[in-house]
Design an enzyme around this catalytic site. Structure first.
Site, PDB file in Angstrom:
ATOM      1  CB  SER A  30      30.813  73.078  55.468  1.00  0.00           C
ATOM      2  OG  SER A  30      29.643  73.375  54.592  1.00  0.00           O
ATOM      3  CG  ASP A  96      29.061  64.766  47.742  1.00  0.00           C
ATOM      4  OD1 ASP A  96      29.227  64.635  46.828  1.00  0.00           O
ATOM      5  OD2 ASP A  96      29.118  65.845  48.609  1.00  0.00           O
ATOM      6  N   GLY A  97      27.195  66.610  49.810  1.00  0.00           N
ATOM      7  CA  GLY A  97      26.511  67.884  49.970  1.00  0.00           C
ATOM      8  C   GLY A  97      26.161  68.206  48.497  1.00  0.00           C
ATOM      9  CB  ALA A  98      23.923  69.416  46.599  1.00  0.00           C
ATOM     10  CG  ASP A  99      27.337  74.155  45.183  1.00  0.00           C
ATOM     11  OD1 ASP A  99      27.926  74.257  46.170  1.00  0.00           O
ATOM     12  OD2 ASP A  99      28.089  73.408  44.354  1.00  0.00           O
ATOM     13  CD  GLU A 118      31.579  66.431  45.356  1.00  0.00           C
ATOM     14  OE1 GLU A 118      31.101  67.280  44.480  1.00  0.00           O
ATOM     15  OE2 GLU A 118      31.578  66.875  46.529  1.00  0.00           O
TER      16      GLU A 118
HETATM   17  O1  DER Z   1      31.861  70.759  45.974  1.00  0.00           O
HETATM   18  C1  DER Z   1      30.912  70.180  46.041  1.00  0.00           C
HETATM   19  O2  DER Z   1      30.229  69.495  45.251  1.00  0.00           O
HETATM   20  C2  DER Z   1      30.434  70.343  47.598  1.00  0.00           C
HETATM   21  O3  DER Z   1      29.517  69.061  47.787  1.00  0.00           O
HETATM   22  C3  DER Z   1      29.398  71.452  47.782  1.00  0.00           C
HETATM   23  O4  DER Z   1      28.923  71.663  46.688  1.00  0.00           O
HETATM   24  C4  DER Z   1      28.635  71.386  48.998  1.00  0.00           C
HETATM   25  O5  DER Z   1      29.494  72.095  50.012  1.00  0.00           O
HETATM   26  P1  DER Z   1      28.775  72.682  51.340  1.00  0.00           P
HETATM   27  O6  DER Z   1      28.441  71.364  51.901  1.00  0.00           O
HETATM   28  O7  DER Z   1      30.115  73.224  52.098  1.00  0.00           O
HETATM   29  O8  DER Z   1      27.463  73.328  51.141  1.00  0.00           O
END
Ligand code: DER
Length: 265
Positions: A30, A96-99, A118
């Site tokens: 997201s 990229d995003g991350a948790d 990724e």
């Molecule tokens: O699946 C992934 O690795 C995504 O990058 C997720 O970890 C990050 O999602 P978010 O931006 O919706 O928090």
């Protein structure tokens, strides 16, 4: 949290997607939605490379790129046949995003079940820039993110992989020099991991990744030695990719609810 994610995404794109960037890796999730929104604005303003191509990391990422009127590129078409061997970093930067991100920029990814592609795209990138909101900003992995480490596995062996993961001990690691030989510390918090097959929400049965595999979410509590945990799980036959990215990220941008942005390198 959406505004915080958007602030971080916009700031990171403005800093890193300069007219010199010809190949951009586009993550999944997201937060990346906001990054692509800003990317489309920069393109409209003529502030991106005229031949900019984007390498997707999932079907979602591919859709975002296409919907923004940007061109996608296949990683296999990008890697030059480098006479010196090795895998040259053919992507200028990946956003990229991350948790969750720890104090050494180790990252948990795979909340969106996209971590296989990724990690491959991140590994082919000169820079990996992580974006997210403050909930992802941690000192130790497992401190804030309690869904476990996403692990992509082959469906034909998920039960045996689950049981092998759950038999892992806390992987004593080399003790800190000052602590002396007796202090072999645990690499993760729990006495033993719990691996849960990720079930889909709008589909009956388990989540199936873009690559046709299953995801086990592996709960180990806090992770004191991300590399040891990643390697121990990765070695199990049938494990395809582990959602721990050790020392791959070069920086992280976190949006706060007050509108400020924390930036870490
Ligand atoms: O699946 C992934 O690795 C995504 O990058 C997720 O970890 C990050 O999602 P978010 O931006 O919706 O928090």
């Amino acid at each position: 949290a959406d505004q915080a994610k958007r602030n971080a995404a916009f700031a990171a794109v403005d800093r890193h997607v300069t007219p010199e960037v010809r190949v951009l890796g586009v993550g999944t999730g997201s937060t990346v939605v906001f990054a692509v929104e800003r990317l489309a604005e920069l393109k409209q303003q003529g502030r991106t490379h005229p031949d900019l191509v984007c390498v997707p990391t999932s079907f979602q990422s591919t859709q975002l790129i296409a919907d923004a009127g940007l061109r996608t590129a296949d990683l296999n078409d990008l890697l030059p046949l480098d006479p010196t061997g090795g895998c040259p970093a053919s992507i200028d930067v990946t956003i990229d995003g991350a948790d969750e991100v720890d104090s050494e920029l180790n990252v948990i990814k795979g909340g969106g079940a996209a971590h296989l592609r990724e990690k491959v795209v991140a590994a082919a990138s000169k820079k990996l820039v992580i974006i997210g909101d403050h909930r992802k900003d941690a000192t130790t992995l497992g401190e804030k993110w309690d869904q476990g480490v996403p692990v992509e596995v082959t469906p034909i062996a998920w039960r045996s992989i689950k049981s092998q993961i759950e038999r892992l001990t806390p992987l004593s690691r080399a003790p800190a020099a000052a602590a002396g030989p007796a202090a072999a510390a645990a690499a993760f918090e729990f006495a033993s991991p719990v691996a849960v097959l990720r079930q889909a929400v709008r589909k009956a049965g388990p989540v199936v990744t873009d690559n046709g595999n299953f995801v086990l979410d592996v709960r180990v509590g806090k992770i004191f030695d991300p590399a040891a945990v990643e390697q121990a799980i990765k070695m199990i036959p049938g494990v395809i990719e582990v959602g721990i990215f050790c020392r791959m990220a070069s920086e992280a941008w976190f949006g706060n609810d007050d509108g400020s942005i924390a930036w870490r390198i």
